[in-house]
Design an enzyme around this catalytic site. Structure first.
Site: not given
Ligand code: DOR
Ligand code: ZN
Length: 425
Positions: A56, A58-60, A90, A150, A230, A303, A307
């Site tokens: 899990h 997130h590579l953006r 996402n 997700d 999570h 996770d 950001h």
């Molecule tokens: O805290 C989170 N950030 N929960 C998620 O389900 C998505 C993730 C995100 O993409 O930033």
């Molecule tokens: Zn999530």
């Protein structure tokens, strides 16, 4: 291809030995090995683990390359001891077509620091209305096997059922972000004593537990594989325990932050602690730790949610949820579980590799095994300095904390991606 001779290293806590890595595999193990052509890595005091696998991340990329790219996230992963990461869907555009998942997969190959396995969206645009092209993503070069919306819950039970049915054809798995949306409208933090005191709208535990309960029943009915992202509450652990006792094919992950931090952090109003699902109570943390040790919760997954400063360093209500995780996951897990190396390997490498179907990963360093491994210095302590992280973002909740353990080296198919604690490229 460079050969490596790792000397005097403890494999998963066992008595020290040497490991010869050649042509992408562990060629030989034993005391007193020699290889004149090999680069020697002194493993004294280090523990060798199978390369970590994150289910899990997130590579953006595509879309928010200001927060992270496949390349920067891959470097963060390698520095964290990972050899494979599953990239969440996402992105912008959403990874809901063969084209996008192939793009992410190709970017991962080009970066060459970890195996990047794309996760495909369950629904078009994560909108929760129509199933995405699951079969086309499965058949693509990226060979997608995990599907997840997700960030959003697949809230419609009929869509969830159809997704579970569909993925059976290729032994796929649906990974659910369990959040009943009607119960979390406007939620800012865990619903409890502290949210009441702060006057913030709460995210009740039951919003997670109700979806997990529903989905284990659906998975049982359909005879399909379900994964829960999570898990954050003691009640969710109870639902999972029952489902597993009945033989439902369900697996679950917990994040390092839900194993360590509580909703007390929200009193600071520092948005670095805003995450979805939110940080819960000390009782939830205790239940998650027990569940992880017992295997009711199968794995640790980061996770990792980078950001940008604009999206994170603002008022709590406007800040995006999520925190970095790749570069600190092993340290937090070591802190939580202690030096139980076999258990750590199980929860952070072997089991996530098996769930994701990443057959090259999750193998203990033994003769013939693919040389995907990491070397940890368990005696080292380090102070987390956000500006020194390889991630493009800075939103770590562990800033200036002293954490145990340091990743000294990581090898992907026999090539060093990290040496002396530094990324090789
Ligand atoms: O805290 C989170 N950030 N929960 C998620 O389900 C998505 C993730 C995100 O993409 O930033
Ligand atoms: Zn999530």
């Amino acid at each position: 291809m460079t050969a490596y001779l790792i000397t005097n290293v403890s494999v998963l806590g066992a008595a020290p030995t040497d490991l010869l890595i050649r042509d992408g595999v562990v060629a030989e193990t034993g005391v007193g090995l020699t290889a004149s052509d090999a680069v020697v890595v002194d493993g004294t005091g280090l523990v060798a683990l199978p390369g970590l696998v994150d289910l899990h991340t997130h590579l953006r990329e595509p879309g928010r390359e200001d927060a992270e790219t496949v390349a920067t996230g891959s470097r963060a992963a390698a520095l964290g001891g990972f050899t494979a990461v599953c990239a969440m869907a996402n992105t912008s555009p959403v990874a809901d077509t063969a084209g996008v998942v192939e793009q992410v997969w190709r970017l991962g190959r080009e970066a060459g620091l970890v195996d990047v396995q794309p996760i495909g969206a369950v629904t078009v645009g994560l909108a929760g209305e129509r199933l995405a092209e699951l079969g086309a993503m499965a058949d693509s070069a990226a060979r997608v096997r995990i599907f997840s919306d997700d960030g959003h819950c697949v809230a419609d039970p009929r869509l969830m059922r159809r997704a579970l049915e569909y993925v059976k054809a290729f032994d796929g798995i649906v990974a659910q972000h369990a959040e009943e949306p009607r119960l979390t409208e406007g939620a800012q933090m865990h619903e409890g004593e502290i949210s009441t005191r702060l006057g913030l709208t709460g995210w009740p535990a039951v919003a997670e537990e109700a979806i997990i309960a529903r989905d284990v029943l659906l998975a049982e009915h359909v005879g399909s594989r379900l994964h829960i992202c999570h898990v954050s509450t003691a009640g969710s652990v109870g639902v999972l325990r029952q489902a597993k006792a009945r033989g439902v094919q369900v697996t679950a992950e917990v994040t390092p932050h839900h194993l360590l931090l509580t909703d007390e952090k929200a009193v600071t109003y520092d948005p670095v602690y805003k995450v979805n699902p939110p940080l819960r109570t000390a009782a939830d943390v205790a239940a998650l730790r027990t569940a992880l040790a017992e295997g009711v919760v199968d794995i640790v997954a980061t996770d990792h949610a980078p950001h940008s400063v604009e999206d994170k360093e603002c008022e709590w209500a406007y800040a995006r949820p999520g925190m970095l995780g790749l570069e600190t996951a092993l340290s937090i897990t070591l802190d939580v579980l202690g030096p139980r190396w076999d258990l750590i390997a199980e929860r952070m490498s072997r089991t996530p590799a098996r769930i994701a179907g990443l057959t090259e990963h999750g193998h203990d360093p033994a003769p013939g095994a693919p040389a995907n491994l990491t070397l940890v210095d368990p005696a080292a302590r380090r102070v987390v300095e956000p500006t020194e992280l390889a991630s493009r973002s800075r939103n770590t909740p562990y800033a200036r904390m002293t954490l145990p353990g340091r990743i000294v080296a990581t090898f992907l198919r026999g090539e060093a991606t990290v040496l002396d604690g530094k990324a090789v490229k």
